[in-house]
Design a protein around this motif. Structure first.
Motif, short mmCIF file in Angstrom:
data_model
loop_
_atom_site.label_atom_id
_atom_site.label_comp_id
_atom_site.label_asym_id
_atom_site.label_seq_id
_atom_site.Cartn_x
_atom_site.Cartn_y
_atom_site.Cartn_z
N TRP A 11 -10.58 2.98 -8.25
CA TRP A 11 -10.22 1.59 -8.58
C TRP A 11 -9.49 1.17 -9.72
O TRP A 11 -9.47 -0.04 -10.19
N ALA A 12 -10.10 2.09 -10.88
CA ALA A 12 -8.93 2.06 -11.76
C ALA A 12 -7.52 2.28 -12.20
O ALA A 12 -6.80 3.29 -11.25
N ARG A 13 -6.71 2.09 -12.84
CA ARG A 13 -5.08 1.59 -12.53
C ARG A 13 -4.96 2.73 -13.15
O ARG A 13 -4.03 2.91 -12.37
N THR A 14 -5.35 4.02 -13.70
CA THR A 14 -4.75 5.48 -13.63
C THR A 14 -5.32 6.16 -12.50
O THR A 14 -4.33 7.14 -12.44
N ALA A 15 -5.52 5.57 -12.10
CA ALA A 15 -5.59 6.70 -10.42
C ALA A 15 -4.57 6.31 -9.29
O ALA A 15 -4.36 7.29 -9.07
N LEU A 16 -3.75 5.19 -10.32
CA LEU A 16 -3.43 5.27 -8.99
C LEU A 16 -1.71 6.24 -9.16
O LEU A 16 -1.26 6.58 -8.57
N PHE A 17 -2.10 6.90 -10.63
CA PHE A 17 -1.30 7.80 -10.85
C PHE A 17 -1.30 9.12 -10.70
O PHE A 17 -0.78 9.47 -10.17
N ALA A 18 -3.15 9.34 -10.81
CA ALA A 18 -2.93 9.87 -10.84
C ALA A 18 -4.39 11.32 -9.62
O ALA A 18 -4.78 12.46 -9.47
N ASP A 19 -5.09 10.01 -9.26
CA ASP A 19 -5.76 10.35 -8.25
C ASP A 19 -5.13 10.79 -6.58
O ASP A 19 -4.47 10.01 -6.02
N MET A 63 0.61 -1.05 -0.02
CA MET A 63 0.01 -0.50 0.06
C MET A 63 0.96 0.99 0.30
O MET A 63 0.62 2.17 -0.71
N ALA A 64 2.34 1.03 0.87
CA ALA A 64 2.42 2.49 0.56
C ALA A 64 4.16 2.41 -0.68
O ALA A 64 4.37 4.01 -0.59
N ALA A 65 3.68 1.54 -1.53
CA ALA A 65 4.73 1.19 -2.34
C ALA A 65 5.02 2.39 -3.75
O ALA A 65 3.32 2.79 -3.67
N PRO A 66 5.19 2.92 -3.70
CA PRO A 66 4.71 3.99 -6.03
C PRO A 66 3.83 3.40 -6.32
O PRO A 66 4.12 2.33 -6.58
N ALA A 67 3.38 4.15 -6.99
CA ALA A 67 2.02 3.75 -8.41
C ALA A 67 3.43 2.37 -9.01
O ALA A 67 2.40 1.81 -9.12
N ASP A 68 4.05 2.69 -9.82
CA ASP A 68 5.29 2.36 -10.63
C ASP A 68 5.00 0.71 -9.98
O ASP A 68 4.57 -0.47 -10.86
N ALA A 69 5.29 0.55 -8.75
CA ALA A 69 5.53 -0.22 -8.17
C ALA A 69 4.24 -1.19 -7.69
O ALA A 69 4.06 -2.60 -7.96
N GLN A 70 3.63 -0.14 -7.52
CA GLN A 70 2.32 -1.42 -7.43
C GLN A 70 1.52 -1.88 -8.50
O GLN A 70 1.12 -2.95 -8.81
N VAL A 71 1.45 -1.09 -9.73
CA VAL A 71 0.97 -2.01 -10.87
C VAL A 71 1.79 -2.58 -11.37
O VAL A 71 1.53 -3.94 -11.93
N ALA A 72 3.22 -3.00 -11.22
CA ALA A 72 4.39 -4.32 -11.21
C ALA A 72 3.44 -5.46 -10.31
O ALA A 72 3.70 -6.30 -10.76
N TYR A 73 3.36 -4.60 -8.95
CA TYR A 73 2.65 -6.06 -8.18
C TYR A 73 1.39 -6.95 -8.88
O TYR A 73 1.56 -7.97 -9.04
N LEU A 74 0.72 -5.68 -9.52
CA LEU A 74 -0.61 -6.14 -9.86
C LEU A 74 -0.16 -7.30 -10.91
O LEU A 74 -0.51 -8.01 -10.84
N ASP A 75 0.78 -6.24 -11.43
CA ASP A 75 0.56 -7.61 -12.99
C ASP A 75 1.46 -8.71 -12.26
O ASP A 75 0.72 -10.20 -13.05
N ARG A 76 1.98 -8.58 -11.83
CA ARG A 76 2.77 -9.78 -11.24
C ARG A 76 1.61 -11.17 -10.60
O ARG A 76 1.35 -12.29 -11.07
N SER A 77 0.68 -10.82 -9.95
CA SER A 77 -0.15 -10.77 -8.95
C SER A 77 -1.57 -11.53 -10.12
O SER A 77 -1.85 -12.87 -10.21
#
Length: 125
Positions: free
Chosen positions: A80-88, A1-15
């Motif tokens: 909950w949209a992916r783009t929100a990780l970067f912009a919201d 939850m504390a990771a930057p957006a790009d790390a969260q995206v990478a985690y979700l893609d791996r998951s």
């Protein structure tokens, strides 16, 4: 939850790689981050009982859970949209609070009666 957006995206893609064949998991949204937090948070009562967590730490975790709950549901589907990780800015607030909570938690596991009994049952020392 504390990771930057790009790390969260990478985690979700791996998951979700088993479902996506290693491609972007953007279609699956970000709710997996909250669901995994919830899966862990549900154990705090048990952890408190066995001395593995303090009430003040639960309160801090609860504040993070409250934020996620406040922004759940169809009304907040944009969150909950992916783009929100970067912009919201709500995701930035989540990351900030998660970082604050992590700073309150110990870096190592706390020994408890439960973990001592678990080790004893397995015959491991």
């Amino acid at each position: 939850m504390a990771a930057p957006a790009d790390a969260q995206v990478a985690y979700l893609d791996r998951s979700f790689s088993g479902l996506t064949g290693g491609q972007s998991a953007e279609a699956h949204g970000n709710d997996e981050l909250a669901l995994e937090f919830e899966d862990s948070f549900i154990a705090v009562g048990h952890m408190l009982h066995y001395g593995e967590i303090k009430t003040s730490e639960i309160d801090a975790l609860q504040s993070l859970d409250d934020m996620l709950s406040r922004w759940s549901g169809e009304k907040h589907s944009d969150f909950w949209a992916r783009t929100a990780l970067f912009a919201d800015p709500r995701w930035e607030a989540i990351r900030l609070r998660a970082s604050e909570v992590l700073a309150l938690l110990p870096d190592e596991a706390r020994e408890s009666e439960y973990t001592r009994n678990l080790v004893g049952e397995r015959g491991v020392s």
